[in-house]
Design an enzyme around this catalytic site. Structure first.
Site, PDB file in Angstrom:
ATOM      1  CG  HIS A 121      -2.047  -1.002   1.101  1.00 40.06           C
ATOM      2  ND1 HIS A 121      -2.718  -1.496   2.193  1.00 40.06           N
ATOM      3  CD2 HIS A 121      -2.561  -1.638   0.019  1.00 40.06           C
ATOM      4  CE1 HIS A 121      -3.624  -2.376   1.781  1.00 40.06           C
ATOM      5  NE2 HIS A 121      -3.542  -2.497   0.464  1.00 40.06           N
ATOM      6  CG  ASN A 216      -5.351 -10.918  14.407  1.00 37.11           C
ATOM      7  OD1 ASN A 216      -5.747 -10.244  15.358  1.00 37.11           O
ATOM      8  ND2 ASN A 216      -5.518 -10.547  13.154  1.00 37.11           N
TER       9      ASN A 216
HETATM   10  N1  APR Z   1      -0.701  -8.214  17.727  1.00 42.16           N
HETATM   11  C1  APR Z   1      -1.325  -8.938  16.756  1.00 42.16           C
HETATM   12  N2  APR Z   1      -2.454  -8.530  16.130  1.00 42.16           N
HETATM   13  C2  APR Z   1      -2.964  -7.342  16.506  1.00 42.16           C
HETATM   14  C3  APR Z   1      -2.370  -6.526  17.510  1.00 42.16           C
HETATM   15  C4  APR Z   1      -1.192  -7.014  18.123  1.00 42.16           C
HETATM   16  N3  APR Z   1      -0.560  -6.328  19.087  1.00 42.16           N
HETATM   17  N4  APR Z   1      -3.141  -5.408  17.650  1.00 42.16           N
HETATM   18  C5  APR Z   1      -4.153  -5.516  16.766  1.00 42.16           C
HETATM   19  N5  APR Z   1      -4.057  -6.667  16.078  1.00 42.16           N
HETATM   20  C6  APR Z   1      -4.915  -7.173  15.006  1.00 42.16           C
HETATM   21  C7  APR Z   1      -6.379  -6.806  15.138  1.00 42.16           C
HETATM   22  O1  APR Z   1      -7.054  -7.791  15.895  1.00 42.16           O
HETATM   23  C8  APR Z   1      -6.834  -6.826  13.671  1.00 42.16           C
HETATM   24  O2  APR Z   1      -7.245  -8.124  13.274  1.00 42.16           O
HETATM   25  O3  APR Z   1      -4.475  -6.564  13.813  1.00 42.16           O
HETATM   26  C9  APR Z   1      -5.570  -6.456  12.905  1.00 42.16           C
HETATM   27  C10 APR Z   1      -5.585  -5.037  12.367  1.00 42.16           C
HETATM   28  O4  APR Z   1      -6.596  -4.963  11.402  1.00 42.16           O
HETATM   29  P1  APR Z   1      -6.868  -3.570  10.669  1.00 42.16           P
HETATM   30  O5  APR Z   1      -6.945  -2.485  11.679  1.00 42.16           O
HETATM   31  O6  APR Z   1      -8.036  -3.792   9.743  1.00 42.16           O
HETATM   32  O7  APR Z   1      -5.539  -3.290   9.819  1.00 42.16           O
HETATM   33  P2  APR Z   1      -5.134  -3.969   8.443  1.00 42.16           P
HETATM   34  O8  APR Z   1      -5.603  -5.378   8.371  1.00 42.16           O
HETATM   35  O9  APR Z   1      -3.697  -3.714   8.257  1.00 42.16           O
HETATM   36  O10 APR Z   1      -5.955  -3.077   7.374  1.00 42.16           O
HETATM   37  C11 APR Z   1      -5.710  -3.344   6.011  1.00 42.16           C
HETATM   38  O11 APR Z   1      -7.035  -1.423   5.431  1.00 42.16           O
HETATM   39  O12 APR Z   1      -7.583   0.710   5.947  1.00 42.16           O
HETATM   40  C12 APR Z   1      -6.857  -0.057   5.081  1.00 42.16           C
HETATM   41  O13 APR Z   1      -4.980   0.570   3.884  1.00 42.16           O
HETATM   42  C13 APR Z   1      -5.402   0.267   5.174  1.00 42.16           C
HETATM   43  O14 APR Z   1      -3.530  -1.245   4.990  1.00 42.16           O
HETATM   44  C14 APR Z   1      -4.762  -1.028   5.651  1.00 42.16           C
HETATM   45  C15 APR Z   1      -5.783  -2.068   5.237  1.00 42.16           C
END
Ligand code: APR
Length: 250
Positions: A121, A216
């Site tokens: 991204h 996760n």
């Molecule tokens: N350790 C492991 N997992 C974690 C932790 C942690 N300390 N903290 C949070 N999480 C998990 C959450 O449970 C969730 O499943 O990380 C995940 C984060 O999910 P999102 O907030 O949706 O982030 P992401 O999956 O990277 O989003 C994908 O969406 O908004 C767009 O472009 C943006 O790249 C991003 C994409």
């Protein structure tokens, strides 16, 4: 309490895999102080992505989108790699991890020492002027420089991160898909796996016969369908524990 049995299983899978990749999301950077997007308290709780993270929003009202970007930049500029980033970099140095495909734009994998990182991204490191095409270095920006303006035409610059409605950088997408189809193991770390085409990476790996390990805090749409197993807990604790177990079993 971490699941020691799954830590040991992950270490065995890493030691037997001929090619391992990692696919990371915002969750891996939460322990570096950067909130993720969709958990409670995440960025999308504060800013509606439709209003702030869509390319049309930026074209229509860059000043408004920079309110969200300023939040993100302020955190990213001061964030440091956490033990999860450092653990993946160590696995690469041990020859046990060939590529990281990250959805994150924070540059923390590279800051942790990982060499082979694909930014699916984009990244906050450069910003572009949508009016005159000038590209500037984002790493030199100070908080007081935000919102960033073009040195040539003074229009508001857009960070070279992929907004909703924008294409994935073609090179990053092609290389990522090639890596996911040719690996034997993928570590899926800290992603809700709901945004495509990024979330197709673990699915492609699975279809190509790879083992899929999720790390996760909670189950995702991959859990029980694509992932072989989920190690529940924080990446900052689980990844270093896996690295230690690999060293023990080696
Ligand atoms: N350790 C492991 N997992 C974690 C932790 C942690 N300390 N903290 C949070 N999480 C998990 C959450 O449970 C969730 O499943 O990380 C995940 C984060 O999910 P999102 O907030 O949706 O982030 P992401 O999956 O990277 O989003 C994908 O969406 O908004 C767009 O472009 C943006 O790249 C991003 C994409």
């Amino acid at each position: 309490m971490m699941n020691q049995k799954l830590i040991e299983r992950a270490a065995r899978d890493l030691l037997t895999s001929k090619k391992t990749i990692a696919f990371t999301g915002a969750g891996i950077s939460v322990e570096s102080g950067i909130p993720d997007f969709r958990s409670a308290g995440g960025l999308w709780e504060k800013f509606d992505p439709e209003e702030y993270a869509h390319i049309h929003a930026f074209y229509a009202n860059p000043e408004k989108v920079w309110l969200m970007l300023k939040d993100m930049f302020t955190l990213v500029m001061t964030a440091k790699p956490n033990p999860a980033h450092l653990g993946l970099a160590e696995l690469e140095r041990m020859g046990l991890l060939s590529t990281i495909i990250t959805q994150n734009v924070d540059g923390l994998h590279q800051a942790a020492g990982s060499k082979n990182v694909i930014e699916f991204h984009g990244s906050h490191r450069t910003l572009s002027c949508l009016k005159c095409g000038t590209t500037t270095d984002g790493t030199l920006l100070q908080i007081e420089d935000l919102p960033a303006r073009c040195p040539h035409c003074s229009s508001l610059l857009k960070p070279d991160v992929v907004f909703f409605g924008e294409p994935i950088p073609p090179g990053a997408q092609a290389t990522s898909f090639r890596e996911s189809r040719s690996c034997q193991l993928v570590l899926v770390v800290g992603t809700s796996a709901v945004v495509y085409p990024a979330a197709s990476i673990p699915i492609m790996a699975k279809e190509a016969g790879a083992t899929v390990i999720e790390i996760n805090m909670e189950p995702t749409p991959l859990t029980g369908h694509v992932s072989d197993y989920l190690i529940s807990g924080s990446a900052g604790k689980i990844i270093p524990a896996i690295v230690e177990e690999v060293k023990r079993q080696r």
